[in-house]
Design an enzyme around this catalytic site. Structure first.
Site, PDB file in Angstrom:
ATOM      1  N   ASP A  47       0.819  -1.217   0.000  1.00 49.58           N
ATOM      2  CA  ASP A  47       0.000   0.000   0.000  1.00 49.58           C
ATOM      3  C   ASP A  47       0.854   1.269   0.000  1.00 49.58           C
ATOM      4  O   ASP A  47       2.008   1.246   0.449  1.00 49.58           O
ATOM      5  CB  ASP A  47      -0.864   0.051   1.267  1.00 49.58           C
ATOM      6  N   HIS A  98      -6.121   3.088  -4.050  1.00 43.97           N
ATOM      7  CA  HIS A  98      -6.043   3.355  -2.604  1.00 43.97           C
ATOM      8  C   HIS A  98      -6.412   4.817  -2.336  1.00 43.97           C
ATOM      9  O   HIS A  98      -5.910   5.431  -1.411  1.00 43.97           O
ATOM     10  CB  HIS A  98      -4.625   3.039  -2.123  1.00 43.97           C
ATOM     11  N   HIS A 102      -5.486   9.648   0.107  1.00 42.60           N
ATOM     12  CA  HIS A 102      -5.345   8.889   1.357  1.00 42.60           C
ATOM     13  C   HIS A 102      -6.069   9.541   2.535  1.00 42.60           C
ATOM     14  O   HIS A 102      -5.607   9.497   3.680  1.00 42.60           O
ATOM     15  CB  HIS A 102      -3.851   8.699   1.691  1.00 42.60           C
ATOM     16  N   HIS A 192       3.875  -2.222   3.019  1.00 38.82           N
ATOM     17  CA  HIS A 192       3.847  -0.852   2.493  1.00 38.82           C
ATOM     18  C   HIS A 192       5.111  -0.533   1.695  1.00 38.82           C
ATOM     19  O   HIS A 192       6.213  -0.876   2.117  1.00 38.82           O
ATOM     20  CB  HIS A 192       3.715   0.152   3.643  1.00 38.82           C
TER      21      HIS A 192
HETATM   22 ZN   LIG Z   1      -2.655   3.376   3.142  1.00 40.86          ZN
END
Ligand SMILES: [Zn+2]
Length: 237
Positions: A47, A98, A102, A192
Site C-alpha cells: 500500500d 487506494h 489517502h 507498504h
Molecule cells: Zn494506506
C-alpha cells in the site's frame, strides 16, 4: 434505567467502531480479507506507493523471485511518480486504487468518498493505462457509504488477513519475523512501499526501505513453509 441505556449505547458504539475500523468487518458491506483457507497460498499486497526508491527495490525482488503482488496506489503519488507507476503496471502486478489523497474515509460523506475513489481511479487509468478493479480504504476505515460507492464504481473492496506494522519502520529482520509468525493459508498480507501522507516520498518517516529489505527473507520463509504466492487478481474473477 440509566445503566442499561448507557450499556446499550456503548455496545452500539462498539459495533459501529467495529464496522469503521476492522478492515474486514461485513457491517458496512462485503470486504475480501482472505483467500481459500484450504490451500497453502499467500497474496502479497503493498500500500501507499509508489515511492520510487522503495518500489523499485520491491519490483526487482518480485521479478527475481517470480512472485506476483498487488500494489494499492495513491493517486497523488501516481501523479508525482508516473514512471514508477507505469513500471509496476508493466511488470504485470495487480494495480489497486487506494484513493487519490489517502483521506480517512470513515469521516466523509458519500460525495467526498466518491471523489476520492474516482480521483484515484482517474490518476491510475490516465497514467498506467490499467483499469483497477480492487479498492482498499486507507487504514481499512469505512462507513456505510464506502463499500456502497466502491460497488457502484464496480470495485471489489479488499481488506487484509494481517499486517505487521511495517510502517512503524522496525528493522527488516523484525518485519520478516512478524510475517513468518502469522503465515496462514489464503492470507492476504499487508505491507507498504510508501506513505499515504507523503506522496512526494521525501520524508524519512515515510521511508519503507526496511520492508524492501525484508522481502527476500519473507519470500524464502514462506516457500520453506510450503506456501506459494498467487496474484490477488485470481480472487477478483
Ligand atoms: Zn494506506
Amino acid at each position: 434505567m440509566i445503566v442499561p441505556i448507557v450499556a446499550a449505547a456503548a455496545a452500539a458504539a462498539g459495533t459501529l467502531a467495529w464496522g469503521a475500523y476492522d478492515p474486514t468487518s461485513p457491517l458496512f458491506g462485503r470486504v475480501l480479507g482472505r483467500g481459500s483457507k484450504r490451500e497453502r497460498v499467500l497474496y502479497l499486497t503493498f500500500d501507499d506507493g509508489p515511492r520510487p526508491s522503495v518500489t523499485a527495490r520491491i519490483l526487482a525482488t518480485l521479478a527475481r523471485e517470480r512472485v506476483p503482488a498487488a500494489f494499492f496506489l495513491v493517486g497523488a503519488a501516481v501523479r508525482l511518480h508516473p514512471e514508477m507507476a507505469r513500471r509496476v503496471a508493466a511488470a504485470g502486478h495487480e494495480i489497486g486504487n487506494h484513493t487519490r489523497s489517502h483521506r480517512k474515509l470513515h469521516r466523509l460523506g458519500p460525495s467526498a468518498v466518491r471523489a476520492e475513489l474516482t480521483g484515484g481511479h482517474k490518476d491510475i487509468v490516465e497514467i498506467t493505462g490499467q483499469i483497477p478493479r480492487a479498492f482498499r480504504a486507507p487504514h481499512g476505515y469505512r462507513n456505510p457509504f464506502v463499500t456502497r460507492v466502491a460497488n457502484k464504481l464496480r470495485y471489489r473492496t479488499i481488506g487484509w488477513t494481517y499486517g505487521v506494522w511495517d510502517s512503524d519502520r522496525p528493522p527488516a529482520e523484525e518485519i520478516r519475523r512478524r510475517v513468518r509468525a502469522k503465515l496462514k493459508p489464503g492470507a492476504i498480507i499487508l505491507l507498504h512501499d510508501g506513505d499515504g501522507y507523503d506522496p512526494a516520498g521525501t520524508t524519512e518517516r515515510g521511508d519503507r526501505s526496511n520492508t524492501a529489505a525484508a522481502l527476500p527473507g519473507i519470500i524464502a520463509d514462506a516457500r520453506a513453509a510450503g506456501y506459494e504466492f498467487r496474484s490477488l487478481g485470481d480472487l477478483l474473477r
